[in-house]
Structure formats: structure tokens, C-alpha cells
Design a protein around this motif. Structure first.
Motif, PDB file in Angstrom:
ATOM      1  N   THR A  97      40.224 136.499  65.980  1.00  0.00           N
ATOM      2  CA  THR A  97      40.533 137.850  66.442  1.00  0.00           C
ATOM      3  C   THR A  97      41.616 138.442  65.547  1.00  0.00           C
ATOM      4  OG1 THR A  97      42.358 137.321  67.956  1.00  0.00           O
ATOM      5  CG2 THR A  97      40.109 137.039  68.806  1.00  0.00           C
ATOM      6  N   PRO A  98      41.764 139.762  65.521  1.00  0.00           N
ATOM      7  CA  PRO A  98      42.843 140.346  64.722  1.00  0.00           C
ATOM      8  C   PRO A  98      44.223 139.872  65.159  1.00  0.00           C
ATOM      9  CG  PRO A  98      41.253 142.030  65.358  1.00  0.00           C
ATOM     10  CD  PRO A  98      40.897 140.795  66.122  1.00  0.00           C
ATOM     11  N   GLU A  99      44.376 139.592  66.448  1.00  0.00           N
ATOM     12  CA  GLU A  99      45.682 139.156  66.947  1.00  0.00           C
ATOM     13  C   GLU A  99      46.036 137.732  66.543  1.00  0.00           C
ATOM     14  OE1 GLU A  99      44.279 142.267  69.983  1.00  0.00           O
ATOM     15  OE2 GLU A  99      43.367 140.687  68.767  1.00  0.00           O
ATOM     16  N   THR A 100      45.036 136.868  66.425  1.00  0.00           N
ATOM     17  CA  THR A 100      45.298 135.441  66.204  1.00  0.00           C
ATOM     18  C   THR A 100      44.899 134.921  64.844  1.00  0.00           C
ATOM     19  OG1 THR A 100      43.133 134.794  67.080  1.00  0.00           O
ATOM     20  CG2 THR A 100      44.941 134.994  68.670  1.00  0.00           C
ATOM     21  N   GLY A 101      44.044 135.639  64.103  1.00  0.00           N
ATOM     22  CA  GLY A 101      43.389 135.014  62.969  1.00  0.00           C
ATOM     23  C   GLY A 101      42.419 133.971  63.488  1.00  0.00           C
ATOM     24  N   ASP A 102      42.100 132.955  62.680  1.00  0.00           N
ATOM     25  CA  ASP A 102      41.210 131.885  63.147  1.00  0.00           C
ATOM     26  C   ASP A 102      41.836 131.191  64.344  1.00  0.00           C
ATOM     27  OD1 ASP A 102      39.664 132.548  61.016  1.00  0.00           O
ATOM     28  OD2 ASP A 102      39.890 130.655  59.941  1.00  0.00           O
ATOM     29  N   LEU A 103      41.016 130.978  65.379  1.00  0.00           N
ATOM     30  CA  LEU A 103      41.537 130.347  66.595  1.00  0.00           C
ATOM     31  C   LEU A 103      40.868 129.000  66.850  1.00  0.00           C
ATOM     32  CD1 LEU A 103      42.174 132.421  69.846  1.00  0.00           C
ATOM     33  CD2 LEU A 103      42.111 129.942  69.757  1.00  0.00           C
ATOM     34  N   THR A 104      39.543 128.982  66.908  1.00  0.00           N
ATOM     35  CA  THR A 104      38.818 127.723  67.086  1.00  0.00           C
ATOM     36  C   THR A 104      37.615 127.690  66.158  1.00  0.00           C
ATOM     37  OG1 THR A 104      37.338 128.575  68.830  1.00  0.00           O
ATOM     38  CG2 THR A 104      39.456 127.646  69.541  1.00  0.00           C
ATOM     39  N   ALA A 105      37.047 126.495  65.986  1.00  0.00           N
ATOM     40  CA  ALA A 105      35.842 126.331  65.164  1.00  0.00           C
ATOM     41  C   ALA A 105      34.959 125.266  65.799  1.00  0.00           C
ATOM     42  CB  ALA A 105      36.214 125.930  63.738  1.00  0.00           C
ATOM     43  N   TRP A 106      33.632 125.421  65.605  1.00  0.00           N
ATOM     44  CA  TRP A 106      32.704 124.431  66.130  1.00  0.00           C
ATOM     45  C   TRP A 106      31.458 124.385  65.261  1.00  0.00           C
ATOM     46  CZ3 TRP A 106      33.516 129.241  67.902  1.00  0.00           C
ATOM     47  CH2 TRP A 106      32.438 130.067  68.210  1.00  0.00           C
ATOM     48  N   GLU A 107      30.698 123.293  65.373  1.00  0.00           N
ATOM     49  CA  GLU A 107      29.513 123.060  64.568  1.00  0.00           C
ATOM     50  C   GLU A 107      28.307 122.841  65.487  1.00  0.00           C
ATOM     51  OE1 GLU A 107      30.177 120.009  61.676  1.00  0.00           O
ATOM     52  OE2 GLU A 107      32.120 120.821  61.062  1.00  0.00           O
ATOM     53  N   PRO A 108      27.083 122.864  64.934  1.00  0.00           N
ATOM     54  CA  PRO A 108      25.903 122.688  65.791  1.00  0.00           C
ATOM     55  C   PRO A 108      25.956 121.420  66.644  1.00  0.00           C
ATOM     56  CG  PRO A 108      25.215 123.461  63.635  1.00  0.00           C
ATOM     57  CD  PRO A 108      26.691 123.194  63.544  1.00  0.00           C
ATOM     58  N   ALA A 109      26.466 120.327  66.094  1.00  0.00           N
ATOM     59  CA  ALA A 109      26.531 119.085  66.871  1.00  0.00           C
ATOM     60  C   ALA A 109      27.438 119.233  68.084  1.00  0.00           C
ATOM     61  CB  ALA A 109      27.023 117.943  65.984  1.00  0.00           C
ATOM     62  N   ASP A 110      28.473 120.064  67.959  1.00  0.00           N
ATOM     63  CA  ASP A 110      29.386 120.268  69.080  1.00  0.00           C
ATOM     64  C   ASP A 110      28.680 120.936  70.255  1.00  0.00           C
ATOM     65  OD1 ASP A 110      31.568 119.181  67.676  1.00  0.00           O
ATOM     66  OD2 ASP A 110      31.985 121.114  66.728  1.00  0.00           O
ATOM     67  N   VAL A 111      27.902 121.979  69.984  1.00  0.00           N
ATOM     68  CA  VAL A 111      27.253 122.683  71.089  1.00  0.00           C
ATOM     69  C   VAL A 111      26.067 121.899  71.639  1.00  0.00           C
ATOM     70  CG1 VAL A 111      28.010 124.975  70.386  1.00  0.00           C
ATOM     71  CG2 VAL A 111      25.915 124.053  69.424  1.00  0.00           C
ATOM     72  N   ARG A 112      25.492 121.023  70.812  1.00  0.00           N
ATOM     73  CA  ARG A 112      24.435 120.163  71.353  1.00  0.00           C
ATOM     74  C   ARG A 112      25.017 119.193  72.372  1.00  0.00           C
ATOM     75  NH1 ARG A 112      22.415 120.051  65.930  1.00  0.00           N
ATOM     76  NH2 ARG A 112      23.458 118.046  65.569  1.00  0.00           N
ATOM     77  N   ALA A 113      26.214 118.691  72.110  1.00  0.00           N
ATOM     78  CA  ALA A 113      26.835 117.715  73.012  1.00  0.00           C
ATOM     79  C   ALA A 113      27.624 118.374  74.133  1.00  0.00           C
ATOM     80  CB  ALA A 113      27.758 116.785  72.212  1.00  0.00           C
ATOM     81  N   ARG A 114      28.091 119.617  73.884  1.00  0.00           N
ATOM     82  CA  ARG A 114      28.959 120.299  74.862  1.00  0.00           C
ATOM     83  C   ARG A 114      28.513 121.748  74.975  1.00  0.00           C
ATOM     84  NH1 ARG A 114      31.884 116.963  71.600  1.00  0.00           N
ATOM     85  NH2 ARG A 114      33.275 115.459  72.616  1.00  0.00           N
ATOM     86  N   ALA A 115      27.539 122.000  75.785  1.00  0.00           N
ATOM     87  CA  ALA A 115      26.986 123.348  75.909  1.00  0.00           C
ATOM     88  C   ALA A 115      28.068 124.342  76.322  1.00  0.00           C
ATOM     89  CB  ALA A 115      25.856 123.360  76.933  1.00  0.00           C
ATOM     90  N   GLY A 116      28.143 125.451  75.599  1.00  0.00           N
ATOM     91  CA  GLY A 116      29.074 126.510  75.953  1.00  0.00           C
ATOM     92  C   GLY A 116      30.432 126.428  75.316  1.00  0.00           C
ATOM     93  N   THR A 117      30.704 125.383  74.514  1.00  0.00           N
ATOM     94  CA  THR A 117      32.033 125.256  73.922  1.00  0.00           C
ATOM     95  C   THR A 117      32.240 126.258  72.790  1.00  0.00           C
ATOM     96  OG1 THR A 117      33.626 123.717  72.928  1.00  0.00           O
ATOM     97  CG2 THR A 117      31.341 123.521  72.219  1.00  0.00           C
ATOM     98  N   CYS A 118      33.503 126.644  72.596  1.00  0.00           N
ATOM     99  CA  CYS A 118      33.871 127.423  71.412  1.00  0.00           C
ATOM    100  C   CYS A 118      34.725 126.572  70.483  1.00  0.00           C
ATOM    101  CB  CYS A 118      34.587 128.710  71.792  1.00  0.00           C
ATOM    102  SG  CYS A 118      36.165 128.493  72.639  1.00  0.00           S
ATOM    103  N   GLY A 119      34.591 125.250  70.605  1.00  0.00           N
ATOM    104  CA  GLY A 119      35.211 124.343  69.651  1.00  0.00           C
ATOM    105  C   GLY A 119      36.639 123.955  69.969  1.00  0.00           C
ATOM    106  N   THR A 120      37.310 123.477  68.946  1.00  0.00           N
ATOM    107  CA  THR A 120      38.692 123.037  69.062  1.00  0.00           C
ATOM    108  C   THR A 120      39.594 123.917  68.202  1.00  0.00           C
ATOM    109  OG1 THR A 120      38.332 121.448  67.264  1.00  0.00           O
ATOM    110  CG2 THR A 120      38.053 120.634  69.512  1.00  0.00           C
ATOM    111  N   PRO A 121      40.886 123.988  68.509  1.00  0.00           N
ATOM    112  CA  PRO A 121      41.786 124.842  67.726  1.00  0.00           C
ATOM    113  C   PRO A 121      41.821 124.440  66.258  1.00  0.00           C
ATOM    114  CG  PRO A 121      42.815 124.197  69.796  1.00  0.00           C
ATOM    115  CD  PRO A 121      41.563 123.386  69.675  1.00  0.00           C
TER     116      PRO A 121
END
Length: 408
Positions: free
Chosen positions: A312-336
Motif C-alpha cells: 500500500t502507499p502507506e506501508t510499501g511492501d507488507l506481505t508476500a506469498w507464493e502459489p504453494a502458500d495458498v494451496r496449503a493455506r487458503a485465503g492467506t496473504c502471506g508473511t511479512p
């Protein structure tokens, strides 16, 4: 570099690799030395227009390549760069910006390093913007780096502004959405740290920036590539066909785009993406990058690291995730991402770190509500699992009451 200043990042690249290609736009490729000279021309133009440290300089952002010299020139002068978009101008009253100078597209052409980088149209923006009165609303909170106040007379033409820019000086004024759009103020220090190579590790090679010209993340993406002294390719025309052509023609290693850009690219020529080594989806709304999109990108780029980044403009990069992450954890927006701390307070996501913005422009009430004790209250309801993965579950009432608009 002697400090976290945008002008020094670029000058360092020009000194270390003067003949290396820094920017490609259409048929014109420019070296770091050529761009450095263009940025000096932009600085002289601003000095001739009596721009001083802390002044706000606005210019069209329809062509990212054309506005880049002013972006760097303003940084070197200690001025605040305000990118303007015609499409959103009616929702952003000129008086709220109160710039000391509004550059026309014709003036942008004067400082562009080549005609290929100049906008096709020389139509001026509304001249009255330059004389718009400042609003009577309160200034940003006292705890944030204040806007510089200069007592010295304006410098003579061609001489550098005094005093010299400082890391805490505001550098970017970005508006975050339609309607009640708020001006997000970002310092030089935060802008440089957001673009640090370690904040978003990437393989070396050519970057095609598929973000729209008016997207706030485009400035960070370009500066990040130049910190690594790499080449940025900006498609000359908007649209997925131009992005695909740029990836193919320049044998790009990385492509960055919004979910909408990626969907268009995948529908146009996915076979042109097979050689990519990094495919980044940047979004301010994690739900806009669904698992099916990430899987489609992974299929089209078998040798690439596919990654979605919540920023976001307020935070810059906040979290990141990859396809394997959402396959194992539906709905996640990753880790900081590295350097970012998060906290859940009564179910609301709070963020802390050196990438945070300084405050909302001339909106003390919104700034005080959002920034307290070094923590940015995002207004987003969230939860975190035992492995540290975050899940956004909605927006809190407090954020709706502040009238904050979602970022583009």
C-alpha cells in the motif's frame, strides 16, 4: 552513498556503470550517464522556476518515462514530487495539493533525454493549479518529519538549493483512491528503503514494469531496479500486447504487474512469458490475486518464481506469498516482508517499520488516527495462524469512519 537520498542512489549508479543501459522506452535505450544528465537538466529547470526545498512540484504521470527526470530532479532539489493523473483530477481538488509549480507536458519535453521519452501531446495542465491557495486544514502530526521551512531567499538560477536535501524530507505526495482520496506523504528515506534490493529479493536481469504509469508502485519498482544497476523496460503503449512484446523483445528476466495486467497478458500471449525467472503480482487488495491467477502464471512461467505482494502507499511492501502458500493455506496473504513488523490489536492489523509513510497531507485528524507510537493502524481486520501467515478478514468500523478509500 552518503545518505538515504534518491538523488544519490541514481548518481551512484551513473558513476559505477555510466554506459550500462538503464532505461528502455520504445526504440530508445538510455544509459545511466545519459539519464543522470537529464536529471541535472530537470534540476536546472526547477531552479530556474525558483523551486526550493520543501516546495511541491506537480506534473502529469500519464507517461512514467517522461516524468522520471522530474521525479529525480525534484529529489535532488529537496522538493516534493506530486504525480497527477488526468482521469482522477476531478476527485482531487487542486487547492488540496497547493503546488508551487505545475509542469506542463511541453516543459517535460524540455528535460526529457530524448524525443522518444516525451509525451505525444504538449497540452498544458490547468495553469491555475500553480496559484491554488493552501487549505486551512491542519498540518501533519508533530511526530512526523515536518515539511521544511526555509527562511533563505530563493537561489539564483542554476545554483543548487540550500540547505541540501535531508533523508527525512518529504519526497512523494501520492493520492490513494477516488472520492475522499488522501495524500500519502513519503520521505526520501522511506522511498529509498522501500526500493532496497534486499526488501524484495529478485534475480538479476531486465525488468519489464507493467504497472500503469499512474500507479504509485511504479516509482518504487524503477528505483529498486536502479539500486541494483539493472535495466528497466517501460512499454511505450499501454495494454497487455505491449507488455508481452517488451518481455519477448528484451528477453526480460522479470515482469511486474497488477492482477489486471497479468490477466490481460495471460489472455494475450502467455507463450512469451516462458523465459521469465521472476513473476510478481502487486496488489493493494490480496483478494484481487486469487489462487487461480497465481496458478495460471506458474503454468505460463515454469522456470520463474511466482510471487504476490501485498503493498500500500502507506506501508510499501507488507506481505508476500507464493502459489504453494495458498494451496496449503487458503485465503492467506502471506508473511511479512523483511523489515516489517506486524501486530494484531483487537483484531486489527497494525504495522511498524522503516518503510512507513510520514502522514496524510494536511490532514492531522486522519494522521493521528492512523499513526500512533510508531504503529500504523491499517483499519483492516486480520488473523494470524501459528506459522505466522496472515489472513485479512475485512475492514474495521474505525477505518470506515475515517473515510479512508481503498488503494488502487
Amino acid at each position: 552513498m552518503s545518505g538515504l537520498l534518491i538523488g544519490e542512489v541514481v548518481r551512484s549508479a551513473a558513476e559505477a556503470a555510466p554506459r550500462r543501459t538503464a532505461l528502455v522506452h520504445g526504440a530508445r535505450a538510455l544509459t545511466f550517464a545519459e539519464l543522470d544528465a537529464a536529471w541535472d537538466r530537470a534540476g536546472r529547470l526547477l531552479a530556474a522556476r525558483r523551486v526550493r526545498r520543501g516546495d511541491r512540484v506537480a506534473c502529469p504521470a500519464r507517461s512514467l518515462a517522461a516524468a522520471l527526470p522530474v521525479y529525480i530532479g525534484a529529489a535532488r532539489a529537496g522538493a516534493v514530487f506530486v504525480p497527477l493523473e488526468r482521469a482522477t483530477a476531478p476527485a482531487r481538488p487542486p487547492g488540496a495539493v497547493a503546488p508551487c509549480l505545475v509542469l506542463t507536458e511541453a516543459e517535460l519535453a524540455e528535460v526529457c533525454p530524448a524525443p522518444a521519452l516525451a509525451p505525444a501531446s504538449a497540452a498544458a495542465l490547468t495553469p491555475a493549479l500553480a496559484h491554488a491557495p493552501a487549505p486551512a486544514s491542519a498540518e501533519p502530526r508533530a511526530a512526523a518529519p515536518p515539511e521544511p521551512v526555509l527562511a533563505e531567499p530563493a537561489p539564483e538560477q542554476g545554483t543548487p538549493a540550500e540547505p541540501a536535501p535531508a533523508e527525512g524530507d518529504p519526497h512523494l505526495l501520492l493520492f490513494t483512491g477516488p472520492g475522499r482520496a488522501r495524500g500519502v506523504v513519503v520521505s526520501q528515506r522511506a522511498a529509498v528503503l522501500r526500493a532496497h534490493c534486499g526488501a524484495r529479493p529478485e534475480p538479476p536481469g531486465v525488468l519489464v514494469c507493467g504497472l500503469p504509469a499512474g500507479h504509485w508502485g511504479a516509482w518504487t519498482a524503477v528505483l529498486r531496479q536502479w539500486q541494483a544497476r539493472g535495466t528497466v523496460v517501460l512499454p511505450q503503449e499501454p495494454g497487455p500486447a505491449a507488455v508481452c512484446a517488451a518481455v519477448r523483445e528484451h528477453r526480460a528476466a522479470r515482469l511486474l504487474g497488477t492482477p489486471r495486467v497479468w490477466e490481460g497478458v495471460l489472455d494475450t500471449a502467455p507463450h512469451h512469458l516462458a523465459a521469465l525467472r521472476c513473476a510478481d503480482v502487486e496488489t493493494a487488495e490480496p483478494g484481487a490475486a486469487p489462487p487461480r491467477l497465481l496458478e495460471a502464471i506458474r503454468t505460463a512461467t515454469p522456470g520463474a518464481r511466482v510471487r504476490a505482494v501485498f503493498a500500500t502507499p502507506e506501508t510499501g511492501d507488507l506481505t508476500a506469498w507464493e502459489p504453494a502458500d495458498v494451496r496449503a493455506r487458503a485465503g492467506t496473504c502471506g508473511t511479512p516482508v523483511p523489515g516489517v513488523r506486524v501486530r494484531l490489536a483487537r483484531g486489527e492489523l497494525w504495522v511498524r517499520g522503516p518503510l512507513l509513510f510520514d502522514g496524510y497531507f494536511r490532514d492531522k485528524r486522519a494522521t493521528d488516527a492512523a499513526l500512533r507510537d510508531g504503529w500504523y493502524r491499517t483499519g483492516r481486520a486480520a488473523r494470524r495462524d501459528e506459522d505466522g501467515y496472515l489472513y485479512l478478514t475485512g475492514r474495521r468500523r474505525a477505518e470506515r469512519e475515517r473515510g479512508a478509500a481503498p488503494s488502487p
